[in-house]
Design a protein around this motif. Structure first.
Motif, PDB file in Angstrom:
ATOM      1  N   ILE A  22       0.760  -1.181  -0.018  1.00 57.03           N
ATOM      2  CA  ILE A  22      -0.070   0.157   0.012  1.00 57.03           C
ATOM      3  C   ILE A  22       0.718   1.309   0.231  1.00 57.03           C
ATOM      4  O   ILE A  22       0.205   2.255  -0.074  1.00 57.03           O
ATOM      5  CB  ILE A  22      -0.719   0.138   1.211  1.00 57.03           C
ATOM      6  CG1 ILE A  22       0.076   0.055   2.450  1.00 57.03           C
ATOM      7  CG2 ILE A  22      -2.035  -1.237   1.193  1.00 57.03           C
ATOM      8  CD1 ILE A  22      -0.907   0.756   3.637  1.00 57.03           C
TER       9      ILE A  22
ATOM     10  N   GLU B 131      -6.657   6.247   2.855  1.00 58.43           N
ATOM     11  CA  GLU B 131      -7.287   5.221   2.016  1.00 58.43           C
ATOM     12  C   GLU B 131      -6.400   3.973   1.723  1.00 58.43           C
ATOM     13  O   GLU B 131      -6.918   2.952   1.919  1.00 58.43           O
ATOM     14  CB  GLU B 131      -7.573   5.830   0.770  1.00 58.43           C
ATOM     15  CG  GLU B 131      -8.065   4.887  -0.435  1.00 58.43           C
ATOM     16  CD  GLU B 131      -8.269   5.585  -1.837  1.00 58.43           C
ATOM     17  OE1 GLU B 131      -8.435   4.755  -2.751  1.00 58.43           O
ATOM     18  OE2 GLU B 131      -8.306   6.735  -1.916  1.00 58.43           O
ATOM     19  N   ARG B 132      -5.344   4.403   1.856  1.00 57.19           N
ATOM     20  CA  ARG B 132      -4.090   3.233   1.654  1.00 57.19           C
ATOM     21  C   ARG B 132      -4.324   2.345   2.805  1.00 57.19           C
ATOM     22  O   ARG B 132      -4.232   0.950   2.867  1.00 57.19           O
ATOM     23  CB  ARG B 132      -2.905   3.885   1.479  1.00 57.19           C
ATOM     24  CG  ARG B 132      -2.568   4.579   0.389  1.00 57.19           C
ATOM     25  CD  ARG B 132      -1.181   5.304   0.211  1.00 57.19           C
ATOM     26  NE  ARG B 132      -0.955   5.924  -0.919  1.00 57.19           N
ATOM     27  CZ  ARG B 132      -0.512   5.565  -2.085  1.00 57.19           C
ATOM     28  NH1 ARG B 132       0.173   4.148  -2.038  1.00 57.19           N
ATOM     29  NH2 ARG B 132      -0.115   6.218  -3.033  1.00 57.19           N
TER      30      ARG B 132
ATOM     31  N   ASP C  26      -7.090   0.218   2.716  1.00 60.40           N
ATOM     32  CA  ASP C  26      -7.046  -0.958   1.819  1.00 60.40           C
ATOM     33  C   ASP C  26      -6.192  -2.044   2.293  1.00 60.40           C
ATOM     34  O   ASP C  26      -6.325  -3.156   2.123  1.00 60.40           O
ATOM     35  CB  ASP C  26      -6.077  -0.444   0.507  1.00 60.40           C
ATOM     36  CG  ASP C  26      -7.029   0.513  -0.403  1.00 60.40           C
ATOM     37  OD1 ASP C  26      -8.197   0.337  -0.240  1.00 60.40           O
ATOM     38  OD2 ASP C  26      -6.466   1.325  -1.150  1.00 60.40           O
TER      39      ASP C  26
ATOM     40  N   GLU D 173      -7.452  -5.860   2.888  1.00 59.33           N
ATOM     41  CA  GLU D 173      -6.649  -6.773   2.193  1.00 59.33           C
ATOM     42  C   GLU D 173      -6.371  -8.107   3.220  1.00 59.33           C
ATOM     43  O   GLU D 173      -6.230  -9.013   3.008  1.00 59.33           O
ATOM     44  CB  GLU D 173      -5.383  -6.453   1.309  1.00 59.33           C
ATOM     45  CG  GLU D 173      -4.550  -7.450   0.749  1.00 59.33           C
ATOM     46  CD  GLU D 173      -5.261  -7.860  -0.616  1.00 59.33           C
ATOM     47  OE1 GLU D 173      -4.942  -8.865  -1.427  1.00 59.33           O
ATOM     48  OE2 GLU D 173      -6.605  -7.332  -0.905  1.00 59.33           O
TER      49      GLU D 173
END
Length: 612
Positions: free
Chosen positions: A480, A507-508, A511, A515
């Motif tokens: 990320i 946002e990263r 994510d 994940e």
């Protein structure tokens, strides 16, 4: 092309060169040199091109041919004149870097002011010109060169040395003449953003330059990544195709995108070494010189050597330069202590007590490979040590104790710089990067990432599976990050640090959590995953339900001028991580307090501002 010049008939080439000189068929081109602070042009390097319709258009070919035909001094003199004339004609600003070879600098006509007189006629002052010394031969008369550069400085010129690191004697030349400018060869600049060794070289040159009151110019900058690394290293000036190519009509203003990039806040991520020294340190580092004996040496003499050297544990047996065995101290002394043994064997050849199958290694074997070899071999080699050779010839011995000590030190050092499990940067690089961010007055976000319920998972599924989860976490978090501006490090265990400069860092993080929640499922049995956890025994041997392992991220925005060290940043990050771990499941906690200098040490009080 150079072979074509060599094969060109010598008389024809000489005539061609004379025709170029007589008709002044040379063209000057100029490449800007910019300040790495803001991108403004501080001067130009004057370069030369031969006739466009000739094999000698390239300056390399031109000067090679001139040198072969003993016209290099005349050709260089004409080149200087053409560069000076064109510089004035174009009305260029700033400094002019004028290439001069040391042999031409020492010529009487140069020293007597011929070039200075020519400059005065053109209206150029010496303080506008930097004499850039270019190496073309391996040796100089340094005393004469030092005297010459002092003479030109007194006339108002400044001195630069070109291509440091590429020529025959750059560092010696630097030490002798103490130049005002040092140009680092493009080899060390190209791909510096990916090569830790080149980075260290340039850092060292920058440090020496600071102590020597010299200013550094990085040559050969060809990419944006190289430009930004050079900026972050504090190099004064830059030059290269990414900034501008040499031109007969150069712009006096640097490209706007270059100036904007150099003025942007933030820093780049330095390349990290994945393996510090494990594959570069060899057995030669462990080399010890000890007395040797031949197979015919009497045991009494061997015993005497051991008696005179109490620390000596083994003696190599060498025949005609080739090692053939090793005699162990304790084996010989124990044998001699037996009744009549010394009288019986004292005057016999030492081959009687020799180990004819010692461990023999080449001096270039890596420490790591040697340790694997030692572990896989019999225990006696650890106490006896090993014989070190060079191309089969005996040169010394090494001890098992020294090998283990070196391996241990390497592991300690490596763990500080790179975590051996994930190969991500360790504590030292993490702290250095935080301090760089603070020093550069950059805004960034620090994220402290930690696994929840990780120890119970290890207890239930085993440490190898636990290592797999740590590696999974490191890979997920790495994916990320923007490698150009985001830094990820592995503190140890299941703790990770991310230093974000990416604007979309939140946002990263989301994510990464998403994940991780998908990738972690196969690590649990189907039944444990279905019920959201598993049963383990606690310290009192009571059955306790443990939730599935999840990822928690505590994030804090760090503004310029508030924190003074990595210790302070780590402290607020640890507090944010603690708050994140208090949230059930995969979680991101963002500390939105606005810290100030007066209150940064009292994070839990209302004065720090409201957490939203």
């Amino acid at each position: 092309m150079l072979n074509q010049i060599k094969n060109f008939p010598s008389n024809d080439m000489r005539d061609h060169l004379k025709e170029i000189i007589e008709n002044r068929r040379l063209t000057a081109v100029f490449q800007p040199i910019i300040s790495m602070r803001d991108g403004h042009i501080i001067g130009f390097e004057g370069l030369i091109r031969g006739p466009s319709d000739s094999l000698l258009h390239s300056p390399i070919n031109l000067f090679k041919a001139a040198n072969l035909n003993k016209l290099s001094v005349v050709m260089e003199q004409l080149c200087r004149q053409v560069v000076l004339e064109t510089f004035v004609k174009l009305g260029l600003i700033g400094k002019l870097f004028l290439n001069v070879s040391p042999e031409c600098l020492l010529k009487p006509d140069f020293k007597q002011g011929e070039t200075l007189c020519y400059m005065q006629n053109l209206g150029i002052n010496p303080d506008q010109v930097i004499i850039e010394l270019t190496e073309s031969q391996p040796t100089f008369d340094y005393n004469l060169l030092r005297e010459a550069t002092t003479h030109y400085r007194e006339m108002g010129f400044e001195i630069a040395i070109d291509d440091l690191g590429e020529g025959f004697s750059g560092l010696r030349l630097w030490s002798e003449i103490r130049p005002d400018y040092v140009k680092i060869d493009k080899h060390f600049i190209q791909n510096i953003n990916q090569d830790p060794l080149k980075l260290q070289f340039v850092q060292s040159i920058q440090k020496i330059a600071e102590n020597a009151a010299a200013r550094v110019i990085a040559e050969g900058i060809e990419t944006q990544a190289e430009l930004m690394i050079i900026k972050d290293l504090g190099i004064d000036f830059g030059q290269g195709y990414h900034i501008a190519r040499p031109s007969s009509t150069p712009s006096v203003i640097a490209p706007i995108e270059i100036s904007k990039a150099l003025c942007l806040p933030g820093i780049t991520v330095y390349p990290q070494s994945k393996s510090l020294t494990q594959n570069t340190i060899s057995a030669s580092r462990l080399l010890i010189e000890v007395p040797v004996v031949t197979p015919d040496t009497m045991n009494e003499e061997v015993y005497k050597i051991f008696s005179e050297s109490p620390a000596l544990q083994a003696i190599p047996v060498v025949k005609n330069g080739t090692p053939v065995g090793m005699i162990n101290r304790h084996m010989l002394i124990d044998s001699f202590s037996k009744l009549y043994s010394r009288e019986l064997y004292g005057k016999k050849a030492c081959s009687k007590f020799m180990d004819s199958a010692p461990m023999i290694v080449d001096k270039d074997i890596s420490i790591q490979a040697l340790s694997h070899l030692m572990v896989a071999s019999e225990r006696r080699y650890l106490s006896d040590g090993f014989i070190i050779t060079s191309k089969g010839e005996y040169i010394g011995i090494g001890t098992g104790h020294d090998l283990m000590r070196e391996i241990t030190q390497m592991q300690i050092t490596a763990a500080r710089y790179a975590n051996p499990l994930t190969l991500l940067p360790g504590n030292v690089p993490i702290n250095e990067h935080i301090d760089r961010l603070i020093h550069s007055q950059a805004s960034f976000v620090v994220c402290y990432c930690d696994l929840d319920n990780f120890k119970p998972f290890n207890d239930k599924y085993g440490y190898r599976r636990g290592d797999d989860i740590i590696q999974l976490t490191g890979k997920t978090l790495s994916n990320i990050c923007n490698p150009d501006c985001d830094f990820i490090g592995h503190i140890g265990g299941d703790d990770f640090f991310i230093l974000f400069q990416s604007a979309d860092w939140e946002e990263r993080c989301q994510d990464a959590l998403s994940e991780f929640s998908k990738l972690i499922a196969p690590f649990f049995s189907a039944s444990d995953f279905a019920q959201g956890g598993f049963i383990t025994a606690d310290r009192k041997n009571e059955q306790v339900f443990q939730p599935l392992t999840t990822l928690s991220i505590g994030a804090v925005r760090i503004e310029p001028g508030i924190f003074n060290s990595h210790n302070e940043v780590s402290s607020v990050a640890a507090e944010a991580k603690k708050r994140a771990k208090a949230i059930h499941g995969n979680s991101l906690f963002i500390d939105r307090r606005h810290y100030c200098n007066e209150t940064r040490d009292c994070h839990s009080t209302e004065e720090c501002a409201l957490i939203t």
